[in-house]
Design an enzyme around this catalytic site. Structure first.
Site, PDB file in Angstrom:
ATOM      1  N   ARG A  52     -29.020  32.637  64.884  1.00  0.00           N
ATOM      2  CA  ARG A  52     -29.705  33.924  64.698  1.00  0.00           C
ATOM      3  C   ARG A  52     -30.039  34.168  63.225  1.00  0.00           C
ATOM      4  O   ARG A  52     -31.094  34.704  62.892  1.00  0.00           O
ATOM      5  CB  ARG A  52     -28.860  35.084  65.266  1.00  0.00           C
ATOM      6  CG  ARG A  52     -29.569  36.407  65.245  1.00  0.00           C
ATOM      7  CD  ARG A  52     -28.807  37.508  65.947  1.00  0.00           C
ATOM      8  NE  ARG A  52     -27.520  37.784  65.309  1.00  0.00           N
ATOM      9  CZ  ARG A  52     -26.663  38.701  65.775  1.00  0.00           C
ATOM     10  NH1 ARG A  52     -26.973  39.397  66.862  1.00  0.00           N
ATOM     11  NH2 ARG A  52     -25.516  38.921  65.154  1.00  0.00           N
ATOM     12  N   LYS A 152     -31.906  40.527  61.891  1.00  0.00           N
ATOM     13  CA  LYS A 152     -30.649  41.104  61.370  1.00  0.00           C
ATOM     14  C   LYS A 152     -30.814  41.172  59.854  1.00  0.00           C
ATOM     15  O   LYS A 152     -30.428  40.270  59.132  1.00  0.00           O
ATOM     16  CB  LYS A 152     -29.449  40.271  61.787  1.00  0.00           C
ATOM     17  CG  LYS A 152     -28.145  41.049  61.604  1.00  0.00           C
ATOM     18  CD  LYS A 152     -27.013  40.446  62.390  1.00  0.00           C
ATOM     19  CE  LYS A 152     -25.711  41.165  62.170  1.00  0.00           C
ATOM     20  NZ  LYS A 152     -25.662  42.556  62.674  1.00  0.00           N
TER      21      LYS A 152
HETATM   22  N1  PDD Z   1     -23.555  44.782  63.641  1.00  0.00           N
HETATM   23  N2  PDD Z   1     -27.216  46.134  66.814  1.00  0.00           N
HETATM   24  C1  PDD Z   1     -27.101  46.295  65.478  1.00  0.00           C
HETATM   25  C2  PDD Z   1     -28.115  47.156  64.766  1.00  0.00           C
HETATM   26  C3  PDD Z   1     -26.047  45.649  64.773  1.00  0.00           C
HETATM   27  O1  PDD Z   1     -25.948  45.811  63.443  1.00  0.00           O
HETATM   28  C4  PDD Z   1     -25.112  44.875  65.492  1.00  0.00           C
HETATM   29  C5  PDD Z   1     -23.973  44.161  64.809  1.00  0.00           C
HETATM   30  C6  PDD Z   1     -25.276  44.742  66.887  1.00  0.00           C
HETATM   31  C7  PDD Z   1     -24.329  43.878  67.714  1.00  0.00           C
HETATM   32  O2  PDD Z   1     -24.592  42.528  67.446  1.00  0.00           O
HETATM   33  P1  PDD Z   1     -23.459  41.419  67.606  1.00  0.00           P
HETATM   34  O3  PDD Z   1     -22.935  41.525  69.013  1.00  0.00           O
HETATM   35  O4  PDD Z   1     -24.190  40.119  67.410  1.00  0.00           O
HETATM   36  O5  PDD Z   1     -22.420  41.685  66.568  1.00  0.00           O
HETATM   37  C8  PDD Z   1     -26.341  45.387  67.525  1.00  0.00           C
HETATM   38  C9  PDD Z   1     -22.571  44.110  62.852  1.00  0.00           C
HETATM   39  C10 PDD Z   1     -21.251  44.009  63.499  1.00  0.00           C
HETATM   40  C11 PDD Z   1     -22.546  44.792  61.516  1.00  0.00           C
HETATM   41  O6  PDD Z   1     -23.611  45.050  61.020  1.00  0.00           O
HETATM   42  O7  PDD Z   1     -21.465  45.021  60.976  1.00  0.00           O
END
Ligand code: PDD
Length: 296
Positions: A52, A152
């Site tokens: 990702r 991200k």
């Molecule tokens: N955040 N949506 C957003 C906007 C996020 O920032 C995150 C994760 C998720 C969940 O994604 P994942 O399951 O891959 O962690 C969804 C991380 C934990 C952070 O920014 O700290």
């Protein structure tokens, strides 16, 4: 802060780590990142996170001038230096790099790489016993045609503003709608609701980050025989929610018992939510203990 930080090849204690002011991640918010956590010292779903990271970088036309093994060696070296007992939180950031104040990418030939390793605590016991409260905030999730939420990105003002609004309302997370008035996701997590035994989550087309936890939970649900599907959800659907939960790498699964003043179900963490959470955690331990050889 306990832990260690890698900045472009130099590893220092977390609280003395620095990045030059002319880093475009600092001055322009240009960059991408990943948050990974370890179980038994082993990074969980590491490859999916790195995939990702590369996809996010592709959206910025940002070269990633190192292979996965090299990145892993930097992560391991930083974790070694941190020498933390227990599990860790690993944040990998890739910025446009250091250079003149211009959007001209030639000014920043080399991306900056930052790796933060700090302790990762488990969820407080109250989250499991009492659940949490979130707020449906008026701040909209970024339009996919602008800073697409599928990236991200280090550009987290949208997320920070939403979370701060939720905090002002006494909540622990902020649920956002997209520009079409559909539910998309929370500021740092994905959103699920259970209706008539089926777990529902907004489609990627709603404009959201495709969470690694969200995707893995579909696999766990299949193993458990829990129906789970992505669909279009709007705030009015919340009225029919028997259970609600949010997911992220750091939270795993957090049961939601209130959305602002709306009590979800009986105001207690839901049985399907807890079943999914237990199975997720069990799988995480199984999959990482199988790789304890890789542990640091
Ligand atoms: N955040 N949506 C957003 C906007 C996020 O920032 C995150 C994760 C998720 C969940 O994604 P994942 O399951 O891959 O962690 C969804 C991380 C934990 C952070 O920014 O700290």
């Amino acid at each position: 802060m306990r832990g260690a930080v890698y900045v472009n090849g130099t590893i220092t204690p977390a609280d003395t780590a620095v990045i030059p002011v002319l880093d475009h991640g600092f001055v322009y918010g240009e960059g991408v990142y990943e948050v990974i956590r370890t179980y038994s010292g082993v990074p969980f779903l590491y490859d999916r996170h790195v995939t990702r990271l590369r996809n996010s970088a592709r959206y910025l036309h940002l070269d990633v001038p190192f292979d996965d093994e090299t990145l892993r060696s930097w992560v391991d070296k930083t974790a070694d230096t941190a020498a933390l007992a227990g599990d860790t939180y690993i944040r990998i950031l890739l910025t446009r790099g250091i250079g003149e104040l211009t959007y001209e990418v030639r000014a920043t030939p080399a991306p900056s790489v930052v790796i933060i390793v700090k302790p990762q605590d488990g969820a407080p016991a109250r989250v499991r016993s009492d659940g949490i409260r979130i707020s449906l905030v008026p701040i909209l999730r970024n339009h996919p045609g602008s800073v697409n939420p599928i990236i991200k990105s280090n550009n987290l003002l949208n997320n920070a503003l939403a979370m701060q609004e939720a905090h002002r309302r006494g909540s622990e997370e902020a649920l956002m709608c997209n520009y079409r008035g559909e539910l998309s996701e929370c500021s740092q997590s994905n959103f699920f609701m259970v209706r008539d035994g089926v777990a529902l989550t907004p489609k990627s087309a709603a404009g959201l980050l495709e969470g690694i936890t969200r995707a893995f939970l579909f696999e766990v649900a299949r193993e458990l025989g829990v129906q789970m599907k992505d669909t279009t959800l709007v705030p009015a659907d919340l009225e029919f929610a028997d259970e609600v939960f949010i997911t992220s790498t750091t939270r795993e699964i957090s049961p939601v018992v209130r959305i602002d003043d709306r009590v979800i179900g009986d105001g207690k963490p839901g049985s399907i939510t807890l079943k999914l959470w237990d199975a997720y955690h069990r799988r995480a331990l199984e999959m990482t203990s199988a790789n304890v050889g890789q542990a640091r």
